[in-house]
Structures are given as structure tokens and as C-alpha cells.
Write a protein that holds these residues in place. Structure first.
Motif, PDB file in Angstrom:
ATOM      1  N   LYS A 115       0.842  -1.192   0.000  1.00 60.41           N
ATOM      2  CA  LYS A 115       0.000   0.000   0.000  1.00 60.41           C
ATOM      3  C   LYS A 115       0.877   1.241   0.000  1.00 60.41           C
ATOM      4  O   LYS A 115       1.761   1.403   0.849  1.00 60.41           O
ATOM      5  CB  LYS A 115      -0.924   0.019   1.207  1.00 60.41           C
ATOM      6  CG  LYS A 115      -1.861   1.223   1.221  1.00 60.41           C
ATOM      7  CD  LYS A 115      -2.866   1.157   2.358  1.00 60.41           C
ATOM      8  CE  LYS A 115      -3.722   2.413   2.405  1.00 60.41           C
ATOM      9  NZ  LYS A 115      -4.742   2.367   3.472  1.00 60.41           N
ATOM     10  N   GLU A 124      -7.615   4.248  -2.232  1.00 63.25           N
ATOM     11  CA  GLU A 124      -6.268   3.803  -1.888  1.00 63.25           C
ATOM     12  C   GLU A 124      -5.474   3.587  -3.176  1.00 63.25           C
ATOM     13  O   GLU A 124      -6.037   3.357  -4.240  1.00 63.25           O
ATOM     14  CB  GLU A 124      -6.309   2.481  -1.106  1.00 63.25           C
ATOM     15  CG  GLU A 124      -7.080   2.531   0.199  1.00 63.25           C
ATOM     16  CD  GLU A 124      -7.267   1.138   0.784  1.00 63.25           C
ATOM     17  OE1 GLU A 124      -6.654   0.844   1.823  1.00 63.25           O
ATOM     18  OE2 GLU A 124      -8.009   0.342   0.172  1.00 63.25           O
ATOM     19  N   VAL A 141      -7.796   2.291  -6.228  1.00 63.67           N
ATOM     20  CA  VAL A 141      -9.069   1.735  -5.772  1.00 63.67           C
ATOM     21  C   VAL A 141      -9.921   2.855  -5.206  1.00 63.67           C
ATOM     22  O   VAL A 141      -9.447   3.662  -4.408  1.00 63.67           O
ATOM     23  CB  VAL A 141      -8.820   0.649  -4.700  1.00 63.67           C
ATOM     24  CG1 VAL A 141     -10.124   0.203  -4.058  1.00 63.67           C
ATOM     25  CG2 VAL A 141      -8.080  -0.537  -5.296  1.00 63.67           C
ATOM     26  N   PHE A 161      -6.405  -9.771  -6.479  1.00 62.43           N
ATOM     27  CA  PHE A 161      -6.317  -8.651  -5.548  1.00 62.43           C
ATOM     28  C   PHE A 161      -7.574  -7.804  -5.627  1.00 62.43           C
ATOM     29  O   PHE A 161      -8.117  -7.375  -4.595  1.00 62.43           O
ATOM     30  CB  PHE A 161      -5.076  -7.810  -5.873  1.00 62.43           C
ATOM     31  CG  PHE A 161      -4.718  -6.819  -4.805  1.00 62.43           C
ATOM     32  CD1 PHE A 161      -3.938  -7.196  -3.730  1.00 62.43           C
ATOM     33  CD2 PHE A 161      -5.155  -5.498  -4.881  1.00 62.43           C
ATOM     34  CE1 PHE A 161      -3.610  -6.271  -2.737  1.00 62.43           C
ATOM     35  CE2 PHE A 161      -4.832  -4.581  -3.895  1.00 62.43           C
ATOM     36  CZ  PHE A 161      -4.054  -4.969  -2.815  1.00 62.43           C
ATOM     37  N   ASP A 164     -10.353  -9.636  -3.869  1.00 60.15           N
ATOM     38  CA  ASP A 164     -10.179  -9.554  -2.415  1.00 60.15           C
ATOM     39  C   ASP A 164     -10.590  -8.187  -1.879  1.00 60.15           C
ATOM     40  O   ASP A 164     -11.089  -8.073  -0.759  1.00 60.15           O
ATOM     41  CB  ASP A 164      -8.725  -9.837  -2.039  1.00 60.15           C
ATOM     42  CG  ASP A 164      -8.312 -11.283  -2.314  1.00 60.15           C
ATOM     43  OD1 ASP A 164      -9.207 -12.123  -2.501  1.00 60.15           O
ATOM     44  OD2 ASP A 164      -7.094 -11.540  -2.372  1.00 60.15           O
ATOM     45  N   LYS A 165     -10.389  -7.146  -2.687  1.00 58.45           N
ATOM     46  CA  LYS A 165     -10.763  -5.796  -2.290  1.00 58.45           C
ATOM     47  C   LYS A 165     -12.225  -5.487  -2.589  1.00 58.45           C
ATOM     48  O   LYS A 165     -12.737  -4.432  -2.194  1.00 58.45           O
ATOM     49  CB  LYS A 165      -9.879  -4.770  -3.018  1.00 58.45           C
ATOM     50  CG  LYS A 165      -8.464  -4.695  -2.487  1.00 58.45           C
ATOM     51  CD  LYS A 165      -8.449  -4.038  -1.116  1.00 58.45           C
ATOM     52  CE  LYS A 165      -7.076  -3.977  -0.531  1.00 58.45           C
ATOM     53  NZ  LYS A 165      -7.076  -3.372   0.836  1.00 58.45           N
TER      54      LYS A 165
END
Length: 381
Positions: A115, A124, A141, A161, A164-165
Motif C-alpha cells: 500500500k 487507496e 481503488v 487482488f 479480495d478488495k
């Protein structure tokens, strides 16, 4: 006879050890030419190269060079040779012996998500560090949506990914036509029904449709309107386009790195593009907010990895610390970026043709084409 058991260490585990500065001794058994071209670096690693064929008659040449009090990792191209040598070390009484699972091929492909920071309206930004090759991809994101920038070939990582987000990839963007690695941007866009963006001046020879990434376009990610604003910044390629994200981050592609600047010669037009490169760095970038955080598409040296493995720097700080931004005259700059350059990336012409959609190598061929370090930067010799 030793009682230890040979163990595999995968690329993710090795990455964590490097980023956590854990002590590790690496025995690389590839041939000397391959080792000198590209090796594992970083953290508190020590490394020695003893070619596999020098150890076939006995492991003794390695024993004198390998410490007794450290974890040992044996590395080769694909893992087979390293397993054999690791077994010999254990039979010789050594313990704490591992081999790199999948070898340097697996090391080349591992992506470590990190991150970078938060965006102003709740989004993010993440950096995917391809630590074995020095490539960097980004995911922005916001509010259930995502955009990928300079997507690497390993699209499954980005897809997972995003899942998952809990976000849908809506855009994939390439800051330029890459020459050191195969872009996954177009494939990921097809897989996710996203829009694929490419600078039109780099797209003269492409065989596919794309959306033009150029100044004046504003790409919105999520309902919170986190803007991605393209800034035309030629020099590495004629179409190179930087991105300003959320008025906080400058995604510089291969124009500016933390410790170096982009090279202008990978399309065979170094003399033509030198002036463009200097204008981008010394005028276009100089006129941007110096508080922007630079996020490049590559790093060339492990010293460019910061806290947690993140590769980033404030633009104003780079105008102080980066030698490529502190060359006084046009003639000196021209000499610096056209003479004594590092070797060109492995199979870079074939990689460019692949990224144009003009050839379609198999997965195995793509892996072979990408082996070795990226060489998109002008490094001090």
C-alpha cells in the motif's frame, strides 16, 4: 550423514526476508555469465556464485565458501540443479539448507503488493513490486472500482487482488509502449471488460483497438471522482505519458526513477528523443507541484526500495538528489543519456512486437523473453 531435511523457499518468503533485512546466504549455481547479468540482491543477503558443473564431482569447492552459522539458500534457473546441490550440502552435514522453489524463473515473476497511501476521498493506491525484475505496477481503488497502471503479464495476481478488495477493474493504462516486459494491460482489460488506454504516439504499429491516453482526458475511478490526469512527457518513448493521480501522486512511467532517469534508445531513436527527455524532466516536471510523490514504473537498484519495499520519492527531493536531474548543459545531458548505457533489455525488440500485438508468443516463450533485469534507466557506470 546429515539429519536435516531439504526445504523449499518460495519467492514470497524470500521477498519477506529481503524486506525484513533477515540474514541469508545464497549459493547461486547458475553459470557465471547468467549470474553476472542478473542476481538476487537486497536486505542482508550475502551471495556467492559456484556453477553447478563445478560441483558435479563433489561439493567440497562450495563448503569452504559457505558459512556454518547462517541459513543457506541454493538458487538456479528452474530449481532442479539447486535441489541436487542442496541435497549434497545436507549429506555433507550442513543444516538450514533451502532451495528456491521455481528458481530464478519464479523469482522473476513474483509480485509483492504494497500500500502506497490513502486518497483524499477514501480511495487507496497500491504498488505491486516485481522485486526480481524491478518492475512496478499500480492499482487505484475507489468506491468499488479500480484502475491498473502499467499492468504486468501476471494478470491473475491483479484479478485476485481486485476480488479480495471487492472492486471491479474499469480501466487499464500503459504509460508507454514497454520494451523490457510484456504488458498485461490489454489482456486484463479483455478479462474484466475494462477500457484499455495507450498513448496514441506509441501506437502507430499496434494491431488492436485502444482508448487514446493523452492530455485533456480525465479518467474517473469510483463515484468519488479520483482523477487520473495524463501529462504528455516524451523522451523514453515518443508517446510516454505521465499520470497525476488525486493531485498527490505522479506516475512517471519510465521517464523518472528514484535514482536515475529513463533511457531514450530502446526504439533506436536516442538522438531524436534526447531533447524531448530533457524538456520533460527539466521543464514539464519542474513546473509541476514539487510535493507530488513520484511513483515510477521500474526501479534499477535495490537501494531504491524504501520502507516496507515501497518505491517512491517526493518530486522536489529528486531535483536535489537525482543526478539525472542535475546536469547543467544540453551537451552534457546528451552525452549522459546516449553514451555508455547499460546493455539493452533481453529480447526487447520481440517484447515491443508482442506489446504491439504483432506477434503472439506462448506463455513459455514470454517467460524466456522476460528473463533478466529491466534496463530502462540511465545508470551511472
Amino acid at each position: 550423514m546429515g539429519t536435516a531435511i531439504i526445504k523449499a523457499m518460495n519467492a514470497q518468503e524470500l521477498t519477506k526476508k529481503l524486506l525484513n533485512s533477515e540474514e541469508l546466504f545464497i549459493l547461486d549455481v547458475r553459470n557465471t555469465t547468467e549470474f553476472n547479468n542478473w542476481k538476487i540482491e537486497g536486505g542482508k543477503t550475502e551471495i556467492v556464485n559456484i556453477p553447478y558443473f563445478d560441483l558435479l564431482d563433489g561439493i567440497e569447492p562450495a563448503l569452504n565458501q559457505i558459512p556454518n552459522d547462517k541459513n543457506i539458500l541454493v538458487v538456479c534457473a528452474k530449481e532442479g540443479s539447486s535441489i541436487f546441490i542442496a541435497e549434497q550440502l545436507i549429506e555433507a552435514g550442513r543444516t538450514s539448507i533451502h532451495y528456491l522453489e521455481g528458481g530464478m524463473k519464479a523469482w522473476s515473476e513474483h509480485l509483492e503488493p504494497i500500500k502506497v497511501g490513502d486518497l483524499r476521498d477514501g480511495g487507496e493506491i497500491f504498488q505491486f513490486v516485481r522485486i526480481g525484475k524491478g518492475c512496478l505496477s499500480y492499482m487505484i481503488v475507489s468506491n468499488g472500482e479500480a484502475a491498473m497502471i502499467d499492468t504486468l503479464r501476471m494478470t491473475a495476481v491483479f484479478n485476485q487482488f481486485a476480488k479480495d478488495k471487492g472492486v471491479q477493474i474499469k480501466h487499464t493504462l500503459d504509460t508507454h509502449l514497454h520494451a523490457d516486459h510484456i504488458s498485461g494491460g490489454r489482456l486484463l482489460a479483455e478479462m474484466t471488460h475494462a477500457t484499455y488506454w495507450l498513448p496514441p504516439k506509441d501506437a502507430d504499429e499496434v494491431s488492436f483497438e485502444y482508448e487514446a491516453l493523452e492530455e485533456g482526458k480525465q479518467i474517473i475511478v469510483g463515484d468519488t471522482k479520483i482523477l487520473i490526469q495524463p501529462i504528455y512527457s516524451p523522451g523514453h518513448t515518443i508517446g510516454s505519458t505521465s499520470l497525476i493521480v488525486d493531485d498527490q501522486y505522479l506516475l512517471s512511467g519510465d521517464i523518472l526513477f528514484v535514482e536515475s532517469i529513463g533511457r531514450p534508445d530502446l526504439a533506436g531513436k536516442a538522438e531524436d528523443w534526447v531533447a524531448d527527455l530533457r524538456t520533460t524532466l527539466y521543464e514539464t516536471y519542474k513546473n509541476l507541484s514539487q510535493n507530488l510523490i513520484v511513483l515510477p514504473a521500474h526501479f534499477g537498484k535495490v537501494t531504491e526500495l524504501g520502507e516496507g519495499g515501497k518505491v517512491a520519492a517526493r518530486l522536489g527531493d529528486l531535483f536535489t538528489s537525482n543526478a539525472g536531474l542535475n546536469i547543467d548543459s544540453d551537451d552534457e545531458f546528451r552525452a549522459a543519456v546516449t553514451h555508455n548505457l547499460p546493455p539493452q533489455p533481453n529480447a526487447y525488440q520481440e517484447i515491443r512486437q508482442t506489446n504491439m500485438g504483432r506477434i503472439t508468443p506462448s506463455e513459455a516463450e514470454q517467460r524466456e523473453m522476460e528473463m533478466g533485469p529491466n534496463r530502462c534507466a540511465v545508470h551511472d557506470k
